[in-house]
Design a protein around this motif. Structure first.
Motif, mmCIF file in Angstrom:
data_model
loop_
_atom_site.group_PDB
_atom_site.id
_atom_site.type_symbol
_atom_site.label_atom_id
_atom_site.label_comp_id
_atom_site.label_asym_id
_atom_site.label_seq_id
_atom_site.Cartn_x
_atom_site.Cartn_y
_atom_site.Cartn_z
ATOM 1 N N ALA A 268 0.702 7.542 -7.126
ATOM 2 C CA ALA A 268 -0.186 8.668 -6.832
ATOM 3 C C ALA A 268 0.431 9.984 -7.296
ATOM 4 O O ALA A 268 -0.247 10.842 -7.871
ATOM 5 C CB ALA A 268 -0.487 8.726 -5.337
ATOM 6 N N THR A 269 1.735 10.138 -7.071
ATOM 7 C CA THR A 269 2.430 11.352 -7.512
ATOM 8 C C THR A 269 2.408 11.463 -9.026
ATOM 9 O O THR A 269 2.151 12.534 -9.590
ATOM 10 C CB THR A 269 3.876 11.351 -6.998
ATOM 11 O OG1 THR A 269 3.869 11.351 -5.566
ATOM 12 C CG2 THR A 269 4.639 12.570 -7.500
ATOM 13 N N ALA A 270 2.662 10.343 -9.713
ATOM 14 C CA ALA A 270 2.676 10.351 -11.175
ATOM 15 C C ALA A 270 1.299 10.703 -11.731
ATOM 16 O O ALA A 270 1.183 11.469 -12.703
ATOM 17 C CB ALA A 270 3.130 8.993 -11.694
ATOM 18 N N LEU A 271 0.247 10.156 -11.112
ATOM 19 C CA LEU A 271 -1.102 10.452 -11.603
ATOM 20 C C LEU A 271 -1.447 11.913 -11.359
ATOM 21 O O LEU A 271 -1.990 12.583 -12.252
ATOM 22 C CB LEU A 271 -2.115 9.537 -10.913
ATOM 23 C CG LEU A 271 -3.579 9.737 -11.314
ATOM 24 C CD1 LEU A 271 -3.773 9.519 -12.805
ATOM 25 C CD2 LEU A 271 -4.490 8.810 -10.512
ATOM 26 N N ARG A 272 -1.129 12.417 -10.187
ATOM 27 C CA ARG A 272 -1.418 13.830 -9.896
ATOM 28 C C ARG A 272 -0.648 14.742 -10.858
ATOM 29 O O ARG A 272 -1.182 15.747 -11.327
ATOM 30 C CB ARG A 272 -1.051 14.143 -8.445
ATOM 31 C CG ARG A 272 -1.517 15.504 -7.968
ATOM 32 C CD ARG A 272 -1.421 15.629 -6.457
ATOM 33 N NE ARG A 272 -0.076 15.335 -5.968
ATOM 34 C CZ ARG A 272 0.252 14.255 -5.264
ATOM 35 N NH1 ARG A 272 -0.664 13.349 -4.963
ATOM 36 N NH2 ARG A 272 1.503 14.049 -4.866
ATOM 37 N N ASP A 273 0.592 14.374 -11.163
ATOM 38 C CA ASP A 273 1.393 15.178 -12.088
ATOM 39 C C ASP A 273 0.856 15.135 -13.510
ATOM 40 O O ASP A 273 1.186 15.989 -14.336
ATOM 41 C CB ASP A 273 2.854 14.700 -12.076
ATOM 42 C CG ASP A 273 3.580 15.047 -10.782
ATOM 43 O OD1 ASP A 273 3.037 15.858 -9.996
ATOM 44 O OD2 ASP A 273 4.673 14.503 -10.551
ATOM 45 N N ALA A 274 0.043 14.119 -13.811
ATOM 46 C CA ALA A 274 -0.532 14.002 -15.152
ATOM 47 C C ALA A 274 -1.722 14.918 -15.354
ATOM 48 O O ALA A 274 -2.219 15.062 -16.484
ATOM 49 C CB ALA A 274 -0.950 12.553 -15.417
ATOM 50 N N ALA A 275 -2.197 15.550 -14.283
ATOM 51 C CA ALA A 275 -3.335 16.458 -14.413
ATOM 52 C C ALA A 275 -3.038 17.532 -15.446
ATOM 53 O O ALA A 275 -1.958 18.132 -15.444
ATOM 54 C CB ALA A 275 -3.659 17.102 -13.060
ATOM 55 N N GLY A 276 -3.989 17.763 -16.334
ATOM 56 C CA GLY A 276 -3.804 18.755 -17.389
ATOM 57 C C GLY A 276 -3.204 18.202 -18.654
ATOM 58 O O GLY A 276 -3.095 18.914 -19.653
ATOM 59 N N ILE B 204 -7.832 7.405 -2.445
ATOM 60 C CA ILE B 204 -7.197 8.698 -2.174
ATOM 61 C C ILE B 204 -6.447 9.198 -3.410
ATOM 62 O O ILE B 204 -6.515 10.374 -3.772
ATOM 63 C CB ILE B 204 -6.244 8.585 -0.967
ATOM 64 C CG1 ILE B 204 -7.047 8.329 0.308
ATOM 65 C CG2 ILE B 204 -5.392 9.853 -0.814
ATOM 66 C CD1 ILE B 204 -6.191 7.935 1.502
ATOM 67 N N MET B 205 -5.741 8.286 -4.073
ATOM 68 C CA MET B 205 -4.971 8.647 -5.266
ATOM 69 C C MET B 205 -5.877 9.213 -6.351
ATOM 70 O O MET B 205 -5.592 10.271 -6.944
ATOM 71 C CB MET B 205 -4.227 7.412 -5.784
ATOM 72 C CG MET B 205 -3.462 7.636 -7.071
ATOM 73 S SD MET B 205 -2.569 6.145 -7.581
ATOM 74 C CE MET B 205 -3.938 5.130 -8.135
ATOM 75 N N VAL B 206 -6.969 8.520 -6.641
ATOM 76 C CA VAL B 206 -7.874 8.961 -7.704
ATOM 77 C C VAL B 206 -8.584 10.250 -7.300
ATOM 78 O O VAL B 206 -8.752 11.158 -8.122
ATOM 79 C CB VAL B 206 -8.875 7.844 -8.052
ATOM 80 C CG1 VAL B 206 -9.949 8.360 -9.012
ATOM 81 C CG2 VAL B 206 -8.150 6.658 -8.668
ATOM 82 N N ALA C 83 0.838 -1.203 0.000
ATOM 83 C CA ALA C 83 0.000 0.000 0.000
ATOM 84 C C ALA C 83 0.873 1.253 0.000
ATOM 85 O O ALA C 83 0.594 2.223 -0.711
ATOM 86 C CB ALA C 83 -0.926 -0.002 1.211
ATOM 87 N N GLY C 84 1.951 1.229 0.781
ATOM 88 C CA GLY C 84 2.858 2.372 0.830
ATOM 89 C C GLY C 84 3.526 2.653 -0.493
ATOM 90 O O GLY C 84 3.847 3.804 -0.814
ATOM 91 N N ARG C 85 3.740 1.614 -1.298
ATOM 92 C CA ARG C 85 4.396 1.789 -2.594
ATOM 93 C C ARG C 85 3.526 2.514 -3.608
ATOM 94 O O ARG C 85 4.014 2.912 -4.664
ATOM 95 C CB ARG C 85 4.799 0.425 -3.159
ATOM 96 C CG ARG C 85 5.918 -0.224 -2.390
ATOM 97 C CD ARG C 85 6.400 -1.459 -3.084
ATOM 98 N NE ARG C 85 7.534 -2.026 -2.388
ATOM 99 C CZ ARG C 85 8.351 -2.914 -2.935
ATOM 100 N NH1 ARG C 85 8.156 -3.330 -4.163
ATOM 101 N NH2 ARG C 85 9.372 -3.393 -2.249
ATOM 102 N N MET C 86 2.253 2.672 -3.288
ATOM 103 C CA MET C 86 1.373 3.373 -4.221
ATOM 104 C C MET C 86 1.622 4.873 -4.224
ATOM 105 O O MET C 86 1.091 5.589 -5.075
ATOM 106 C CB MET C 86 -0.082 3.071 -3.877
ATOM 107 C CG MET C 86 -0.459 1.614 -4.103
ATOM 108 S SD MET C 86 -2.172 1.240 -3.696
ATOM 109 C CE MET C 86 -3.002 2.104 -5.026
ATOM 110 N N ALA C 87 2.442 5.364 -3.306
ATOM 111 C CA ALA C 87 2.711 6.804 -3.242
ATOM 112 C C ALA C 87 3.334 7.310 -4.534
ATOM 113 O O ALA C 87 2.986 8.394 -5.028
ATOM 114 C CB ALA C 87 3.615 7.120 -2.052
ATOM 115 N N ALA C 88 4.242 6.530 -5.107
ATOM 116 C CA ALA C 88 4.897 6.961 -6.349
ATOM 117 C C ALA C 88 3.894 7.039 -7.486
ATOM 118 O O ALA C 88 3.923 7.965 -8.306
ATOM 119 C CB ALA C 88 6.030 5.997 -6.698
#
Length: 203
Positions: free
Chosen positions: A72-80, A133-135, A65-70
């Motif tokens: 999550a960051t990549a998905l958030r950075d894909a915004a736009g 949380i990521m989505v 579960a902790g490994r999903m942080a990376a």
């Protein structure tokens, strides 16, 4: 197990062995002996690093579960960039084509594991909760950019997407869903909040 091997390396070797068993044989085949045999370790190695087998499994789930942080960051950075539907569909595919579905099945299968996880994770299933949380964070970022409607309830949309995604990928014996099926599901869930919905079949 050779002397001088870092504890972290031993843990990861055992975690990876457990994942292979889960993906190949399912949760009923996962035992401490099966894990050490798969990892090529002496039988006592697992119990030298973990209090018992359910402690090992809880640490495995929390580590993954902790490994999903990376991600999550990549998905958030894909915004736009790209499309909202395409970005979410790709993220769901990455989550559910990993060992996540098998770990969720394992948590459901083992009562004691659920009890252990509740000590540090009081609500929800760790992997699915992190995915929600990521989505949600991604959809909020897209809402701020105007690519998701201002009134969109991302707190409801995110768990809906994760739940629907889990159902699509949950049959371990079947082939994974086609990318178009994942995109169609995401497009359907988000259809009311995308200012410019993609045409049918688009990503």
């Amino acid at each position: 197990m050779p002397t001088g091997v870092a504890i972290r390396d031993v843990r990861e070797q055992l975690f990876e062995a457990a994942e292979r068993i889960l993906l190949r044989d399912g949760p009923s085949a996962l035992t401490s002996r099966a894990v050490t045999t798969e990892a090529g370790c002496a039988k006592g190695v697992l119990h030298r690093h973990f209090a018992d087998f359910d402690d090992f499994l809880a640490e495995l789930v929390l580590d993954r579960a902790g490994r999903m942080a990376a991600q999550a960051t990549a998905l958030r950075d894909a915004a736009g960039t790209g499309t909202v539907v395409g970005n979410v569909a790709d993220a769901l595919t990455t989550i559910f084509r990993s060992v996540a579905v098998a770990l969720v099945a394992l948590i459901t299968f083992r009562d004691e594991l659920r009890a252990r996880l509740r000590r540090t994770w009081p609500a929800g299933v760790p992997l699915l909760a992190e995915a929600v949380i990521m989505v949600a964070d991604y959809l909020m970022a897209e809402r701020d950019l105007g690519r998701v409607a201002a009134g969109a309830d991302v707190g409801m949309l995110a768990p809906t997407l994760i739940g629907a995604g889990h159902l699509l990928f949950a049959d371990r014996q079947a082939s994974p869903p086609e990318p178009e099926a994942v995109r169609t599901m995401v497009s359907t869930v988000l259809s009311g909040v995308l200012p410019n919905p993609p045409v049918s079949g688009g990503a």
